[in-house]
Every structure is written in structure tokens, then in C-alpha cells.
Design a protein around this motif. Structure first.
Motif, PDB file in Angstrom:
ATOM      1  N   TYR A   1       0.828  -1.219   0.000  1.00  0.00           N
ATOM      2  CA  TYR A   1       0.000   0.000   0.000  1.00  0.00           C
ATOM      3  C   TYR A   1       0.857   1.262   0.000  1.00  0.00           C
ATOM      4  N   THR A   2       2.130   1.106  -0.233  1.00  0.00           N
ATOM      5  CA  THR A   2       3.022   2.256  -0.326  1.00  0.00           C
ATOM      6  C   THR A   2       2.623   3.156  -1.503  1.00  0.00           C
ATOM      7  N   ASP A   3       2.446   4.438  -1.209  1.00  0.00           N
ATOM      8  CA  ASP A   3       2.076   5.445  -2.214  1.00  0.00           C
ATOM      9  C   ASP A   3       0.737   5.145  -2.888  1.00  0.00           C
ATOM     10  N   LYS A   4      -0.147   4.471  -2.191  1.00  0.00           N
ATOM     11  CA  LYS A   4      -1.472   4.164  -2.726  1.00  0.00           C
ATOM     12  C   LYS A   4      -2.538   5.028  -2.043  1.00  0.00           C
ATOM     13  N   GLU A   5      -3.620   5.241  -2.779  1.00  0.00           N
ATOM     14  CA  GLU A   5      -4.815   5.861  -2.196  1.00  0.00           C
ATOM     15  C   GLU A   5      -5.626   4.750  -1.515  1.00  0.00           C
ATOM     16  N   VAL A   6      -5.846   4.901  -0.213  1.00  0.00           N
ATOM     17  CA  VAL A   6      -6.519   3.860   0.565  1.00  0.00           C
ATOM     18  C   VAL A   6      -7.751   4.438   1.247  1.00  0.00           C
ATOM     19  N   VAL A   7      -8.851   3.687   1.202  1.00  0.00           N
ATOM     20  CA  VAL A   7     -10.050   4.033   1.960  1.00  0.00           C
ATOM     21  C   VAL A   7     -10.342   2.888   2.922  1.00  0.00           C
ATOM     22  N   VAL A   8     -10.455   3.217   4.192  1.00  0.00           N
ATOM     23  CA  VAL A   8     -10.818   2.233   5.215  1.00  0.00           C
ATOM     24  C   VAL A   8     -12.269   2.490   5.601  1.00  0.00           C
ATOM     25  N   ILE A   9     -13.135   1.512   5.355  1.00  0.00           N
ATOM     26  CA  ILE A   9     -14.551   1.648   5.688  1.00  0.00           C
ATOM     27  C   ILE A   9     -14.772   1.095   7.089  1.00  0.00           C
ATOM     28  N   GLY A  10     -15.240   1.935   8.005  1.00  0.00           N
ATOM     29  CA  GLY A  10     -15.506   1.488   9.357  1.00  0.00           C
ATOM     30  C   GLY A  10     -15.197   2.558  10.373  1.00  0.00           C
TER      31      GLY A  10
ATOM     32  N   THR B   1     -15.487  -3.660   8.382  1.00  0.00           N
ATOM     33  CA  THR B   1     -16.930  -3.562   8.605  1.00  0.00           C
ATOM     34  C   THR B   1     -17.454  -4.564   9.630  1.00  0.00           C
ATOM     35  N   GLY B   2     -16.553  -5.303  10.263  1.00  0.00           N
ATOM     36  CA  GLY B   2     -17.018  -6.159  11.341  1.00  0.00           C
ATOM     37  C   GLY B   2     -16.710  -7.627  11.138  1.00  0.00           C
ATOM     38  N   LEU B   3     -17.036  -8.373  12.153  1.00  0.00           N
ATOM     39  CA  LEU B   3     -16.777  -9.803  12.208  1.00  0.00           C
ATOM     40  C   LEU B   3     -18.092 -10.556  12.320  1.00  0.00           C
ATOM     41  N   ASN B   4     -18.029 -11.828  12.044  1.00  0.00           N
ATOM     42  CA  ASN B   4     -19.168 -12.701  12.301  1.00  0.00           C
ATOM     43  C   ASN B   4     -18.925 -13.456  13.604  1.00  0.00           C
ATOM     44  N   MET B   5     -19.977 -13.667  14.356  1.00  0.00           N
ATOM     45  CA  MET B   5     -19.871 -14.429  15.595  1.00  0.00           C
ATOM     46  C   MET B   5     -20.266 -15.881  15.339  1.00  0.00           C
ATOM     47  N   LEU B   6     -19.667 -16.786  16.104  1.00  0.00           N
ATOM     48  CA  LEU B   6     -19.941 -18.212  15.958  1.00  0.00           C
ATOM     49  C   LEU B   6     -19.849 -18.874  17.325  1.00  0.00           C
ATOM     50  N   ALA B   7     -20.924 -19.484  17.735  1.00  0.00           N
ATOM     51  CA  ALA B   7     -20.965 -20.113  19.056  1.00  0.00           C
ATOM     52  C   ALA B   7     -20.176 -21.415  19.068  1.00  0.00           C
ATOM     53  N   PHE B   8     -19.277 -21.543  20.022  1.00  0.00           N
ATOM     54  CA  PHE B   8     -18.535 -22.785  20.282  1.00  0.00           C
ATOM     55  C   PHE B   8     -17.801 -23.318  19.046  1.00  0.00           C
ATOM     56  N   GLY B   9     -17.306 -22.407  18.233  1.00  0.00           N
ATOM     57  CA  GLY B   9     -16.527 -22.799  17.072  1.00  0.00           C
ATOM     58  C   GLY B   9     -17.317 -23.563  16.034  1.00  0.00           C
TER      59      GLY B   9
END
Length: 526
Positions: free
Chosen positions: A194-203, A362-370
Motif C-alpha cells: 500500500y506504499t504510495d497508494k490511495e486507501v479508503v478504510v470503511i468502518g 466492517t465487522g466480524l461474524n460471531m460463531l458459538a462454540f466454534g
């Protein structure tokens, strides 16, 4: 005391090749992250005659801290409390980056003699309890595609609540038209440049505010695009008071004082936020305004619509986010995405954000007991239908405990209490000659409450698939360290709704559940 129930090999004995036959231990721990390491340590140290095996799906310990690879990965709790009570965090850093935490966990495993208890490359797929034998049969897939089978008297699940195989990304209109690179932090490519790149972080959460200062020095420009703001607290990168306490008291005594100090501060902040949300809002937004560069509008970008601690508080160690926004390499935009274009993102306001790389924090998903399937006597258990006893056992499921940490203070504080209480339960069973325990609610129709009490999107999307707390007795959820310290650390093991028995004995029907004698209600484990 160690009864005949626990006679067998010592901690870590696995009985031969891990890919063939069946391997029996007293306690099978699932997961070698912070929760699993804590459980293994307490079992290993307080119950040396109890055999233990820890199954870990990956090839190294550490859970989150060795799985995630995105730039700047760091803790969002202070390390004096996020570190273990039995293994001091000795670095002066208050908020530590992922590699330091991973090394700390690896060293803990080595120093505590836990390495031989862990079997790597074991993804648990199912766990079945047989009441006629009082044993769990656990099956795990291995790296070479085989199935390894284990039996155990007790199952301790410490898989956390993240889904490591999938992440959450909204269905952004036009994303297929974008000619650049889209990356989710959960699956960060090691070769991403990402060196010298235009970056957008959503969140706007912890991941986004970590990525911005970590990536900005190398990018051409980086923009944090948020739909709505979050509360952000500036904590010092190094605790100066801890430095002086170490000099005056020595490392061992100082560590205990620092830990209590940080617990007290975090609990006080949380209580103020809940009891006086307007005051907490003013305090939190005022400290942000004081640090922001003049050209950044605090009212637009740092004034959340929700009350403090309805979502987890984000940390900016040393004010790094605010310093970064003062440079010409970084900016923040609060708006809604209309659609992706070939060269970036068009916003609802009409503004165009050019991008070579878009990071969907933008987030994670949850999972019960793997995601493992659990059954008792051939009947599959839908964990979403079950209540959580003391937030660490499942109603109607024998000889099973699990660890879920706090959402409003360090995760580790809760999972250590859960591990210690589990050991006390086993001690109690030894003392009274029991083989099995199973929590059964006297009031199966009590009100159901979520086991995590945050309004964050990632919680709300999947919390219904997890076991629930109740609204009475030992079924309540206490996201309060001081209350859990009394209930799990100092309170009695015996409870009228926690039934102990022997192998093969039938559980009492709910409608005829009897109260235990007063002597057992007040008894404490040795």
C-alpha cells in the motif's frame, strides 16, 4: 483431594498417535487462545492429578493474536488486566501490538509447562455426551484430512466467539465494478503493498482506528470512511504511574496494585457511562475535541448518536489517531456509500473518494462454540435454546463448561474467574464423590437475555445463535468483575439448580426438582 474419578495420566498425556484410535483424558479443553491457556494453567497447577489435553485448530497458540495480521493490530484493553493474573505483563506498554501479545502468550505456555498438553491442527467438529458412561466423545478433523477421536469426562470450550472462517462485509452496490483491491482485515494478504497508494478504510470501530495511524506513514493518502462515529478514549501508551510503582514496590507487588488500579478506573468509567450517560458523553467528546486538529469537525466525526458503552469503547493509545488526522496523509469522512465505482467510492452526498485499495473494516461474524455440533444421549443440542448457568455452563448439558469474557473490561478477567470456578467444581465433586454435574433451571420459562449486552452490529447479527442468560438466580449475566469475583471466585459451588450425580443416574424432571440440603447450598470447595 483427587478421587478415583480423576486417576489416570497427568496433564498433557495423549496416549499415542493423535491421528488413530481414541484418546482419553479427564478434561478436554477446546482452543489455545487466552481462554484455553488460562483453563489449562489453572487445571495444571491446582489439579496436578487431572489429565488434560488442549485441542487447537491452528498450528500455534494465541487465538486472535496470531490469526489476525493487519497493520497495527493491538489490544483494546490495558495489558495489566488483559495479561494473566498468574503471569505478569512486564512491558511498560499499556496498549500493546499483536506481535508482543503473541510472544507473551507463547512464553506463558512455555513457562507454565503447558506445551505438551496442546495438540495442534485439530478442528473439533462434534462432541457427544453419553450419560451411561459419563463421557464425552469428541471428534476433530486433522491437517491430513483424518478424524481424531477423544473421550473425556469433562469438556471445557474456550473458542471465543469469532467465526475465523468468514467475515462480515455488507452488500455494497457496484463493488464488482471497482478495479482496485478490496481487503477485509480478517484475511489480510501478506503481500499487499500500500506504499504510495490511495486507501479508503470503511468502518469506525477498533480495527479502523487502528489501521489509519498504522498505514498512513506509507500511503499516498488514507481516508477513514464511517457511516456514524464511535466513542474514542485516549490512553497513554506507557503508564507513568506503573513505572514509579515498580521502582517503589518492586515488580510483584506493583503488578497487583497496577492491576487493581486499572480495574477500578475501567469499572468507574463504565458505571458513570451507565448511570450518567450525558455526563459521560460530554467527558468523552471533550477529550477528543481537545486533541483534534482545527480542521477536523468534532461534531460531525466524533459525536456518536448512541450512549457510551452501548458499544465497546475504542482506544487511541497516545492519541495516535488524532495526530494522524493532523497530517496531510489522512482524513476522515462521515457519510453513506451510494455505490462503488471503477476508481473508488461515490457517497450519498455526491463526493467521490478515489481509491487503489479499499479496506472493509466492517465487522466480524460471531460463531458459538466454534461451530461444533453438541449432543447429549443422541439428541442434538441447540445452544441458542439453552440458558447459561453463571455464564459458563449450559442448561441440561452435563459436564460442560465454557469461557466467554467481558465486553466492558478486559476479556481475561472473566475467563480466569471461569477457569478457577471450574476447578473448584471439580474439587467439590471429588469431595462429595460425584461423577457428573448438570445445571437445570427451576424456572425454564424465565426471561431470556443476551449473553453479550452490546448493541454493536456484529453482536446483534448473531447473538441469537448463542446461549442466553436468564433474569434470576445463577442464570443472570453479571458483566461486572466485582460481582463475578464474589460469585465465581468466593461464592459456593453448590447451588439448588446445579445437580450433581453419578454415572448412569437419571436427571430429575424439572417439575420435581428438589432443593438441596442447606449444608450443600452453603458448602464451598476445599
Amino acid at each position: 483431594m483427587t478421587s478415583s474419578l480423576f486417576r489416570g495420566r497427568k496433564s498433557g498425556a495423549s496416549g499415542g498417535s493423535a491421528d488413530s484410535g481414541s484418546h482419553h483424558v479427564d478434561v478436554l479443553v477446546i482452543g489455545a487462545g487466552i481462554s484455553g491457556i488460562s483453563a489449562a494453567h489453572h487445571l495444571h497447577c491446582t489439579r496436578p492429578g487431572t489429565s488434560i489435553t488442549v485441542l487447537e485448530a491452528r498450528d500455534e497458540v494465541g487465538g486472535t493474536w496470531t490469526f489476525f495480521k493487519y497493520p497495527g493490530l493491538r489490544s483494546d484493553s490495558d495489558m495489566a488486566t488483559y495479561g494473566f493474573g498468574f503471569k505478569q505483563w512486564t512491558s511498560p506498554l499499556t496498549i500493546a501490538q499483536g506481535p508482543y501479545i503473541a510472544e507473551y502468550l507463547r512464553k506463558t505456555v512455555e513457562d507454565c509447562g503447558l506445551r505438551d498438553t496442546i495438540q495442534f491442527g485439530r478442528t473439533v467438529t462434534s462432541a457427544a455426551f453419553d450419560s451411561t458412561t459419563g463421557r464425552w466423545t469428541v471428534r476433530a478433523s486433522t491437517r491430513n484430512g483424518r478424524t481424531a477421536t477423544y473421550t473425556a469426562k469433562f469438556l471445557y470450550i474456550s473458542t471465543g466467539y469469532y467465526d475465523y472462517k468468514s467475515a462480515y462485509t455488507p452488500d455494497f452496490p457496484g463493488i464488482e465494478d471497482f478495479k482496485g483491491t478490496v481487503v477485509h482485515p480478517q484475511f489480510w494478504p501478506e503481500d499487499l503493498v500500500y506504499t504510495d497508494k490511495e486507501v479508503v478504510v470503511i468502518g469506525s470501530g477498533a480495527t479502523a482506528i487502528t489501521l489509519l495511524p498504522a498505514m498512513a506513514p506509507l500511503t499516498k493518502h488514507i481516508t477513514m470512511l464511517q457511516r456514524s462515529p464511535s466513542y474514542i478514549l485516549n490512553l497513554p501508551s506507557i503508564d507513568i504511574s506503573a513505572h514509579y510503582l515498580n521502582k517503589v514496590l518492586g515488580q510483584d507487588r506493583a503488578a497487583r496494585v497496577i492491576r487493581r488500579k486499572n480495574i477500578a478506573f475501567t469499572r468507574a468509567l463504565y458505571k458513570v457511562s451507565k448511570r450518567a450517560p450525558r455526563l459521560a458523553r460530554k467527558l468523552l467528546t471533550a477529550q477528543v475535541r481537545a486533541q483534534l486538529p482545527a480542521h477536523v469537525d468534532a461534531a460531525t466525526h466524533f459525536a456518536p448518536k448512541y450512549n457510551p458503552w452501548e458499544q465497546r469503547l475504542c482506544i487511541a493509545p497516545g492519541g495516535d489517531l488524532f495526530d494522524t488526522l493532523g497530517s496531510d496523509r489522512a482524513s476522515i469522512v462521515t457519510d453513506h456509500i451510494e455505490r462503488f465505482t471503477a476508481t473508488g467510492i461515490r457517497l450519498r452526498s455526491g463526493q467521490q473518494l478515489d481509491a487503489d485499495i479499499v479496506v472493509t473494516a466492517t465487522g466480524l461474524n460471531m460463531l458459538a462454540f466454534g461451530g461444533m455440533k453438541i449432543s447429549v444421549d443422541g439428541e442434538e443440542v441447540n445452544v441458542a435454546d439453552r440458558y447459561a448457568f453463571k455464564a459458563m455452563m449450559l442448561s441440561g448439558v452435563p459436564n460442560l463448561a465454557f469461557a466467554v469474557g467481558y465486553s466492558n473490561i478486559s476479556w481475561t478477567l472473566k475467563v480466569e474467574l471461569a477457569a478457577q470456578h471450574f476447578c473448584r467444581v471439580l474439587d467439590f465433586m471429588d469431595a462429595y464423590g460425584h461423577d457428573t454435574f448438570v445445571p437445570i433451571p427451576d424456572n425454564p420459562g424465565m426471561e431470556r437475555r443476551p449473553i453479550l449486552d452490546l448493541k454493536a452490529g456484529y453482536v446483534q447479527r448473531r447473538i441469537g445463535t448463542f446461549p442466553h442468560a436468564g433474569d434470576e438466580g445463577p442464570w443472570t449475566l453479571e458483566h461486572a468483575y466485582e460481582l463475578d469475583l464474589e460469585r465465581l471466585g468466593n461464592g459456593p459451588v453448590a447451588d439448588p439448580e446445579l445437580h450433581f450425580g453419578t454415572v448412569g443416574a437419571q436427571l430429575p424432571p424439572r417439575s420435581t426438582t428438589r432443593r438441596r440440603p442447606a449444608a450443600l447450598e452453603t458448602a464451598k470447595a476445599k
